[in-house]
Design an enzyme around this catalytic site. Structure first.
Site, PDB file in Angstrom:
ATOM      1  N   ASP A 174       0.813  -1.225   0.000  1.00  0.00           N
ATOM      2  CA  ASP A 174       0.000   0.000   0.000  1.00  0.00           C
ATOM      3  C   ASP A 174       0.842   1.269   0.000  1.00  0.00           C
ATOM      4  O   ASP A 174       0.446   2.292   0.547  1.00  0.00           O
ATOM      5  CB  ASP A 174      -0.964   0.019   1.210  1.00  0.00           C
ATOM      6  CG  ASP A 174      -1.730  -1.282   1.333  1.00  0.00           C
ATOM      7  OD1 ASP A 174      -2.306  -1.703   0.331  1.00  0.00           O
ATOM      8  OD2 ASP A 174      -1.730  -1.884   2.422  1.00  0.00           O
ATOM      9  N   LYS A 190       2.137   2.318  -5.117  1.00  0.00           N
ATOM     10  CA  LYS A 190       2.839   1.870  -6.336  1.00  0.00           C
ATOM     11  C   LYS A 190       2.059   2.221  -7.599  1.00  0.00           C
ATOM     12  O   LYS A 190       2.644   2.517  -8.627  1.00  0.00           O
ATOM     13  CB  LYS A 190       3.055   0.349  -6.301  1.00  0.00           C
ATOM     14  CG  LYS A 190       4.010  -0.100  -5.206  1.00  0.00           C
ATOM     15  CD  LYS A 190       4.168  -1.593  -5.198  1.00  0.00           C
ATOM     16  CE  LYS A 190       2.960  -2.340  -4.729  1.00  0.00           C
ATOM     17  NZ  LYS A 190       2.613  -2.172  -3.317  1.00  0.00           N
ATOM     18  N   GLY A 196      -4.472  -3.781  -4.310  1.00  0.00           N
ATOM     19  CA  GLY A 196      -5.420  -2.722  -4.621  1.00  0.00           C
ATOM     20  C   GLY A 196      -4.647  -1.479  -4.980  1.00  0.00           C
ATOM     21  O   GLY A 196      -3.784  -1.043  -4.222  1.00  0.00           O
ATOM     22  N   HIS A 197      -4.874  -0.970  -6.155  1.00  0.00           N
ATOM     23  CA  HIS A 197      -4.200   0.269  -6.552  1.00  0.00           C
ATOM     24  C   HIS A 197      -5.260   1.337  -6.714  1.00  0.00           C
ATOM     25  O   HIS A 197      -6.260   1.097  -7.370  1.00  0.00           O
ATOM     26  CB  HIS A 197      -3.537   0.136  -7.922  1.00  0.00           C
ATOM     27  CG  HIS A 197      -2.558  -0.977  -8.025  1.00  0.00           C
ATOM     28  ND1 HIS A 197      -1.426  -1.029  -7.271  1.00  0.00           N
ATOM     29  CD2 HIS A 197      -2.543  -2.056  -8.818  1.00  0.00           C
ATOM     30  CE1 HIS A 197      -0.742  -2.106  -7.598  1.00  0.00           C
ATOM     31  NE2 HIS A 197      -1.397  -2.759  -8.528  1.00  0.00           N
ATOM     32  N   GLN A 251       1.746  -6.032  -3.657  1.00  0.00           N
ATOM     33  CA  GLN A 251       2.203  -6.209  -2.273  1.00  0.00           C
ATOM     34  C   GLN A 251       3.602  -5.601  -2.114  1.00  0.00           C
ATOM     35  O   GLN A 251       3.878  -4.625  -2.773  1.00  0.00           O
ATOM     36  CB  GLN A 251       2.180  -7.686  -1.831  1.00  0.00           C
ATOM     37  CG  GLN A 251       0.784  -8.270  -1.702  1.00  0.00           C
ATOM     38  CD  GLN A 251       0.253  -8.742  -3.033  1.00  0.00           C
ATOM     39  OE1 GLN A 251       0.933  -9.443  -3.752  1.00  0.00           O
ATOM     40  NE2 GLN A 251      -0.965  -8.385  -3.349  1.00  0.00           N
TER      41      GLN A 251
HETATM   42  P1  IMP Z   1      -2.971 -12.822   1.148  1.00  0.00           P
HETATM   43  O1  IMP Z   1      -2.052 -12.186   0.167  1.00  0.00           O
HETATM   44  O2  IMP Z   1      -4.423 -12.490   0.901  1.00  0.00           O
HETATM   45  O3  IMP Z   1      -2.740 -14.304   1.300  1.00  0.00           O
HETATM   46  O4  IMP Z   1      -2.633 -12.190   2.597  1.00  0.00           O
HETATM   47  C1  IMP Z   1      -1.394 -12.418   3.248  1.00  0.00           C
HETATM   48  C2  IMP Z   1      -0.913 -11.152   3.962  1.00  0.00           C
HETATM   49  O5  IMP Z   1      -0.545 -10.190   3.006  1.00  0.00           O
HETATM   50  C3  IMP Z   1      -1.964 -10.490   4.848  1.00  0.00           C
HETATM   51  O6  IMP Z   1      -1.320  -9.921   5.971  1.00  0.00           O
HETATM   52  C4  IMP Z   1      -2.523  -9.388   3.965  1.00  0.00           C
HETATM   53  O7  IMP Z   1      -3.065  -8.328   4.712  1.00  0.00           O
HETATM   54  C5  IMP Z   1      -1.271  -8.975   3.231  1.00  0.00           C
HETATM   55  N1  IMP Z   1      -1.549  -8.375   1.923  1.00  0.00           N
HETATM   56  C6  IMP Z   1      -1.898  -9.017   0.777  1.00  0.00           C
HETATM   57  N2  IMP Z   1      -2.053  -8.144  -0.227  1.00  0.00           N
HETATM   58  C7  IMP Z   1      -1.777  -6.923   0.276  1.00  0.00           C
HETATM   59  C8  IMP Z   1      -1.729  -5.611  -0.299  1.00  0.00           C
HETATM   60  O8  IMP Z   1      -1.943  -5.393  -1.497  1.00  0.00           O
HETATM   61  N3  IMP Z   1      -1.386  -4.613   0.565  1.00  0.00           N
HETATM   62  C9  IMP Z   1      -1.099  -4.825   1.868  1.00  0.00           C
HETATM   63  N4  IMP Z   1      -1.116  -6.020   2.434  1.00  0.00           N
HETATM   64  C10 IMP Z   1      -1.453  -7.070   1.645  1.00  0.00           C
END
Ligand code: IMP
Length: 447
Positions: free
Chosen positions: A13, A16, A40-41, A244
């Site tokens: 977040d 990017k 999420g962008h 991420q």
């Molecule tokens: P998953 O990617 O849904 O399996 O989640 C694994 C971890 O990554 C969790 O702590 C999520 O909150 C975090 N996470 C996944 N995608 C994002 C993102 O785009 N931004 C921030 N945290 C993320």
């Protein structure tokens, strides 16, 4: 010059999307190389807000090819939803290409992800419940369904059956739990909150639905590695956009509180199908402070009034799940680790405006272990990291509104010093600074 990788330098977040949108100006192609709709962008352009989860941020540039690379996991329902939304907003998607080799997030992946999180309760990772982990797990188990399988009904049916086979027990248990919830008087919405949406796991209807997805996606499905080679070989600039971030990396992040893919720069080669020497520049994006969603260690976390003010000023709620983000001071120990791990050439520091009026600014310059040892670098051992405390350097804050600054010189001296301190500490220049949500609210340095 051609390949430029953009990665998150913290826990995600960092903004990017906006930086990609800016750096893509002189590129011909933008490629996402990992993750799925857990990302999420948000891009604000001309006052209008666009939110993407799967589609590369570059889609707003109609003259550039936007690629969903083989390393991404694609929920076809979500992708088609985004395509429809964009069309409704008058943005064409003729320039979108999807790797035939990308893996699909199937309804049972979403279900298993949600159920896993519920079962783990307070020890959960806090996933986005979008099926990311189970989809990557099936990929590694060689039970994954790929985008190309949508184009062949027979193969699709065989593969869905094979993928469901080892999951029968878990799915049956979920069915029992769902019925129990209903008996207890819960409606579907409550059951879905606890266990995930009730997918139609009947193979016949799943195949039918996915064949239809295939028909709609077919014009976009391609051998995307080859498309990248064509651009790179022609000397054009290609942006590889990570989702991420570094500290959520499956191998190098704060495991197990990580995502199920590799968001670091090195993974761009695997997730897009190019070679390491195709990459000539790596940009890291970091907020001027730190945020994290979900569980896991966070040495600079603030649970006080300053943290509340950061959440409020920075609108720190997730684009994907709406969850309130955890916030804290800038962690230079983690950032220096990310700089080296990705071999970054430059940093973009976003949301500098959020620090306005917070008083003296603190940046973590080392950690202290529970046993009292001084830790100058990011500890590899998670038990140490979990109990480490951050030690800070205090820098002067600023009260001026920086939202209208467009050059470095227009920033207050304290803000300039803050940026200089970061660059000096981590050893790479800050070349872009975000001072507000709009694309125009950006300062380029050293161009
Ligand atoms: P998953 O990617 O849904 O399996 O989640 C694994 C971890 O990554 C969790 O702590 C999520 O909150 C975090 N996470 C996944 N995608 C994002 C993102 O785009 N931004 C921030 N945290 C993320």
């Amino acid at each position: 010059m051609p390949g430029v990788v953009i990665v998150g330098a913290q826990w995600g977040d960092e903004g990017k999307g906006k930086v990609t949108d800016l750096l893509a100006e002189d590129a011909t192609m933008i490629v996402r190389f990992q993750g799925g709709n857990n990302a999420g962008h948000t891009i604000v352009r001309d006052g209008r807000e666009y939110k993407f989860h799967l589609i590369p941020s570059g889609i707003l540039h109609q003259d550039k090819t936007c690629v969903i690379g083989n390393g991404v996991v694609v929920d076809p329902r979500v992708l088609l939803g985004e395509i429809d939304d964009l069309k409704r907003a008058g943005v064409g998607v003729a320039n979108l290409r999807i790797s035939a080799n990308a893996h699909l997030i199937m309804p049972y992946h979403v279900l298993l992800d949600t159920a896993g999180e519920t079962k783990l309760g307070k020890n959960s990772i806090g996933t986005t419940r979008r099926g990311i982990g189970p989809a990557y797990a099936d990929k590694a188990l060689r039970l994954g369904i790929r985008v190309q399988d949508l184009l062949d009904e027979k193969i699709l049916r065989t593969k869905i059956r094979a993928a469901l086979e080892p999951k029968q027990q878990a799915l049956r248990e979920l069915g029992v739990q769902r019925r129990k919830l209903r008996r207890e008087g819960n409606d579907e919405a409550r059951a879905a909150a606890a266990l995930g949406p009730d997918p139609r796991l009947d193979v016949h209807s799943m195949v039918e639905e996915h064949v239809n997805f295939g028909h709609r996606l077919e014009p976009h499905i391609a051998d995307t590695a080859r498309l990248c080679w064509d651009e790179l070989d022609a000397g054009h600039r290609v942006i590889f956009e990570g989702a991420q971030a570094t500290l959520l990396d499956l191998d190098h992040g704060t495991y197990p509180f990580v995502t199920s893919s590799n968001p670091i720069a090195g993974a761009a080669t695997v997730g897009a199908g190019v070679g390491p020497t195709d990459i000539s520049e790596v940009w890291g994006i970091a907020k001027a402070y730190t945020t994290r969603v979900g569980a896991g260690p966070f040495p600079t976390e603030l649970e006080d009034e300053i943290g509340e003010r950061m959440v409020e000023a920075g609108h720190e709620f997730g684009t994907t799940t709406g969850r309130r983000r955890r916030v804290g001071w800038l962690d230079l120990v983690g950032l220096r680790y990310a700089v080296r791990l990705n071999r970054m050439d430059a940093l973009a520091i976003t949301k500098l405006d959020v620090l306005r009026g917070l008083g003296p600014l603190r940046v973590a310059v080392r950690y202290r272990s529970r046993e009292g040892a001084e830790l100058d670098s990011f500890p590899y051992h998670q038990s140490i990291l979990h109990s480490a405390t951050a030690e800070y350097e205090e820098l002067p804050g600023f009260d001026e509104d920086v939202g209208d600054a467009r050059t470095e010189a227009e920033l207050p001296a304290a803000a300039r010093d803050y940026l200089a301190y970061i660059a000096e500490f981590v050893g790479v220049p800050v070349r872009l600074v975000g001072v507000g949500p709009d694309r125009e609210q950006t300062i380029r340095i050293g161009d």
